[in-house]
Design a protein around this motif. Structure first.
Motif, PDB file in Angstrom:
ATOM      1  N   SER A  35      -4.523  -4.937 -10.762  1.00  0.00           N
ATOM      2  CA  SER A  35      -5.384  -4.592  -9.636  1.00  0.00           C
ATOM      3  C   SER A  35      -4.613  -3.790  -8.598  1.00  0.00           C
ATOM      4  O   SER A  35      -3.389  -3.883  -8.499  1.00  0.00           O
TER       5      SER A  35
ATOM      6  N   SER B  86      -4.417  -3.320  -4.589  1.00  0.00           N
ATOM      7  CA  SER B  86      -4.853  -4.071  -3.406  1.00  0.00           C
ATOM      8  C   SER B  86      -4.152  -3.604  -2.127  1.00  0.00           C
ATOM      9  O   SER B  86      -3.904  -4.401  -1.232  1.00  0.00           O
TER      10      SER B  86
ATOM     11  N   GLY C 199      -7.147  -4.792   0.020  1.00  0.00           N
ATOM     12  CA  GLY C 199      -6.749  -6.186  -0.067  1.00  0.00           C
ATOM     13  C   GLY C 199      -7.955  -7.091   0.027  1.00  0.00           C
ATOM     14  O   GLY C 199      -7.972  -8.198  -0.527  1.00  0.00           O
TER      15      GLY C 199
ATOM     16  N   PRO D 274      -9.968  -5.790  -3.973  1.00  0.00           N
ATOM     17  CA  PRO D 274      -9.063  -5.043  -4.856  1.00  0.00           C
ATOM     18  C   PRO D 274      -9.812  -4.264  -5.936  1.00  0.00           C
ATOM     19  O   PRO D 274     -10.861  -4.698  -6.420  1.00  0.00           O
TER      20      PRO D 274
END
Length: 323
Positions: free
Chosen positions: A115, A117, A140, A143
């Motif tokens: 991911s 993020s 964040g 994500p």
């Protein structure tokens, strides 16, 4: 002395020497040998043991440093690859209320199945060389989940974060750029219909993009506006840069934002410069940015009746033709 006495004295002397030599070995030489043997073999105590502990700690620190740089240690099989800033492309744009919703495709070999993020990522969309949308997102909070190096997300832009009507943005021609560590102006806007909201770019950038968008819009809407030389439409707003009205001093960002808000309500809305048309030249109001509804009417009376039917007072909405 007799021979026997001499022999006895010699024997005693030899015995004394032997005992003395044994004592020297026992109390001196044997301890030195043991100490030397201990130094070569297993540490006995003190500095040698501390040195061994220090080396172990150093090894552990080195291992940790390697992990921090993104290299998995032998005992950490679950660590994923570092996900670098992905490439992005625009697949679709639409309107939700007054918000522009951009569907963006992301691609990054480094992301794999992991991911992305990062926070403070500015997403800028350009079409034919002009910035048409820009905002700063915190991935964040949401994500980007990659599957075999690709991901997709919907991003929302408020009316001070995009500078072209959604149906005039060519998604197939547009480009998308991501820049990390951008400084946001204010908090992120709320999500819109599942699309992630972003924070504003710098105020100076918003003002500049709005001014450029207004020039583009005036050129774009000229052809459609010319049809109202022979028929009526309604004027929804007329503003000058620096005008103090409705509780604020109007800047380019305010004027173009009002246009986007009106066009979200009236898809045929047009943006014109009053000085380009005879009806404004005749009454001396030639330096105004004007928003027209773009609705056509056969008479001034029909146009005037349209205004209250759509929630506008006579202060905001009047019948007009451009001849």
């Amino acid at each position: 002395m007799t021979k026997g006495a001499v022999t006895a004295i010699v024997a005693v002397t030899v015995a004394v020497i032997a005992i003395a030599a044994f004592g020297v070995w026992w109390f001196v030489l044997r301890d030195d040998a043991s100490a030397q043997s201990g130094a070569v073999g297993t540490p006995l105590s003190g500095e040698s043991s501390e040195s061994s502990d220090s080396n172990d700690a150093g090894d552990t620190a080195d291992s940790g440093d390697a992990d921090a740089r993104g290299h998995a240690s032998a005992g950490d099989k679950s660590r994923t690859a570092v996900c670098a800033v992905p490439d992005a492309s625009l697949s679709d744009v639409r309107l939700d209320g007054t918000s522009l919703i951009a569907s963006v495709d992301f691609e990054s070999e480094s992301c794999g199945d992991s991911s992305y993020s990062a926070a403070g990522v500015q997403v800028t969309i350009q079409d034919d060389g002009n910035v048409v949308a820009a905002a700063i997102y915190d991935f964040g909070d949401a994500p980007l989940e990659f599957d075999d190096g690709t991901a997709q997300a919907d991003l929302a832009f408020t009316t001070v974060q995009y500078w072209r009507p959604y149906d005039q943005i060519d998604a197939s021609n547009a480009s998308v750029e991501l820049i990390e560590d951008a400084t946001a102006s204010g908090a992120s806007a709320a999500a819109v219909g599942g699309a992630l909201g972003g924070a504003n770019v710098a105020d100076t950038d918003i003002e500049r993009y709005a001014q450029l968008a207004m020039s583009w819009q005036l050129d774009h809407d000229t052809t459609a506006a010319n049809t109202f030389y022979s028929t009526f439409t309604t004027q929804l707003s007329s503003k000058q840069y620096g005008m103090q009205v409705e509780g604020k001093t109007w800047k380019y960002r305010d004027i173009y934002e009002q246009f986007l808000q009106r066009r979200a309500k009236h898809p045929n809305a047009l943006f014109i410069w009053s000085g380009d048309y005879p009806t404004y030249q005749e009454n001396g109001t030639t330096d105004f940015y004007v928003i027209l509804s773009g609705e056509g009417f056969g008479s001034a009376a029909d146009a005037t009746a349209w205004c209250p039917a759509n929630g506008y007072s006579t202060d905001d909405c009047i019948a007009v033709d451009l001849q």
